[in-house]
Design an enzyme around this catalytic site. Structure first.
Site, short mmCIF file in Angstrom:
data_model
loop_
_atom_site.label_atom_id
_atom_site.label_comp_id
_atom_site.label_asym_id
_atom_site.label_seq_id
_atom_site.Cartn_x
_atom_site.Cartn_y
_atom_site.Cartn_z
N SER B 43 0.82 -1.21 0.00
CA SER B 43 0.00 0.00 0.00
C SER B 43 0.85 1.25 0.00
CB SER B 43 -0.93 0.03 1.21
OG SER B 43 -0.21 0.35 2.37
N LYS B 113 0.60 4.61 7.12
CA LYS B 113 -0.05 5.38 6.08
C LYS B 113 0.47 6.81 6.12
CE LYS B 113 -2.78 1.98 5.24
NZ LYS B 113 -2.33 1.07 4.22
#
Lengths: 207, 197
Positions: B43, B113
């Site tokens: 990701s 993230k």
């Protein structure tokens, strides 16, 4: 025999005193004082760091004492009650329905809140107020818990800000400290009053 | 004989004394100051690949799906990053920071993230149930750099600041990717309205 022992000690002591005086004579007095003070300061700092780290490990992985404020958990926990919380249940993921937990506030990460777990993930909970006519239900999402205070009329909890992620739970409350206040008067000294606090512990009821 | 016993006892005492000093200090340092982690997943693939080095102790798994900012080498070459706990002790993050947080869906897992929006910002979402979201007070919006392969706020919504774990500050391994991670907000993901500067 006795005289021989005294003689040996006396000679050895004289030699040691001469050695110490020889060593001390080359270092000025204030240097030695500074070295001693620095040594003491470093030792103090070392002990502070060590005990601070032990305290952090104890609070993080074992538990600690918490003072609760607010009316949202009455009558189970009153305002300014002292309770013990343990962190082992959180690390081993065995928080059960009905436990009273300390949680980081979802809207303010620097403050903690104390509520009871009403529903775990997957449970069906009632999201409407008790006074509403039409009740609405929903399911607690994965990885979240539903919290409610015992004093439903005076509590901002999951009915207000929704289900709370499990990762925000800090600890589970296991013991409450029950305080009794008694007033004693000493008759002999007329103006003397003193208060007596007796602390005893009671296990918090968790259904 | 007595000397050997005395030596053994002294050795045991010294060992335990050292143990009770070293273990709490190390654990406190890893919890409060900094630790090292390896990134796994795609990701944040452009930038980082992280997974925890002391996985067996903490039982946490980093899955990081980002654009080519992390883990450009794919599965064969995972990035190792330095996670800084001390810099977020007051929960002040900037837009564009790469942070690690406890996953809201699975508390045993940590995800890494990028912070896209802070509290009060209004942003346009990609694939979330609402097209425009105002981030509530005490929450942040995080996204992975690799939008198609990312389990981020577009899936679970704004996350509470209390779930923040650490900020990723440097890539430590492989050596050819040594760098300090600067907060960088992709221009297409800028918030539509900023509450605070």
């Amino acid at each position: 025999m006795g005289a021989r022992v005294v003689g040996t000690c006396g000679a050895g002591g004289w030699r040691r005193a001469r050695w110490r005086a020889g060593r001390a004579s080359w270092a000025p007095y204030h240097c030695r004082m500074l070295r001693n003070a620095l040594g003491k300061a470093f030792r103090f700092l070392g002990y502070t760091v060590q005990y601070g780290c032990i305290a952090h490990c104890a609070f993080e992985y074992l538990g600690g004492i918490v003072v609760c404020s607010g009316p949202s958990m009455e009558p189970t926990i009153q305002n300014s009650d002292i309770v013990f919380s343990e962190s082992l249940s959180r690390h081993f993921y065995c928080i059960r329905k009905g436990d009273i937990v300390i949680v980081k506030s979802p809207n303010d990460p620097k403050s903690n809140i104390c509520k009871r777990v009403i529903g775990l993930e997957g449970d069906k909970v009632c999201t409407s107020n008790p006074s509403d006519f039409l009740k609405s239900h929903s399911y607690v999402p994965k990885g979240h818990v539903w919290l409610e205070g015992d004093n439903l009329r005076n509590s901002t909890d999951s009915r207000c800000y929704g289900p709370v992620p499990y990762g925000l739970i800090r600890g589970r409350i296991c013991l409450k400290c029950r305080t009794q206040l008694g007033l004693y008067e000493n008759v002999e000294h007329a103006a003397a009053h003193f208060n007596c606090y007796s602390l005893n512990f009671c296990l918090l009821y968790t259904p | 004989m007595a000397q050997a016993q005395g030596l053994g006892r002294r050795y045991i005492k010294a060992f335990f004394k050292g143990f009770f000093v070293a273990v709490p200090v190390t654990v406190t340092f890893l919890d409060r100051v900094a630790c090292v982690a390896r990134v796994e997943g795609a990701s944040m693939q452009v930038f980082l690949e992280i997974s925890f080095v002391y996985q067996e102790i903490k039982r946490c798994l980093f899955t990081d799906n980002s654009k080519p900012s992390l883990n450009p080498g794919g599965r064969e070459a995972s990035d190792v990053v330095l996670l800084n706990h001390w810099s977020i002790r007051n929960y002040d993050v900037q837009r564009g920071d790469i942070v690690s947080l406890v996953s809201p869906r699975n508390p045993e897992q940590k995800i890494i993230k990028r912070v896209i929006a802070l509290e009060g910002d209004i942003i346009k979402t990609i694939g979330y149930k609402k097209k425009y979201v105002k981030v509530p007070h005490g929450h942040i919006w995080v996204e992975g750099d690799h939008h198609g392969h990312s389990f981020d706020s577009n899936a679970f919504g704004p996350v509470s600041l209390g779930l923040l774990h650490a900020r990723a500050t440097h890539i430590l391994w492989p050596p050819q990717r040594w760098q300090k991670l600067q907060p960088m907000l992709p221009p297409e993901r800028k918030p539509l309205h900023r509450e605070q500067e």
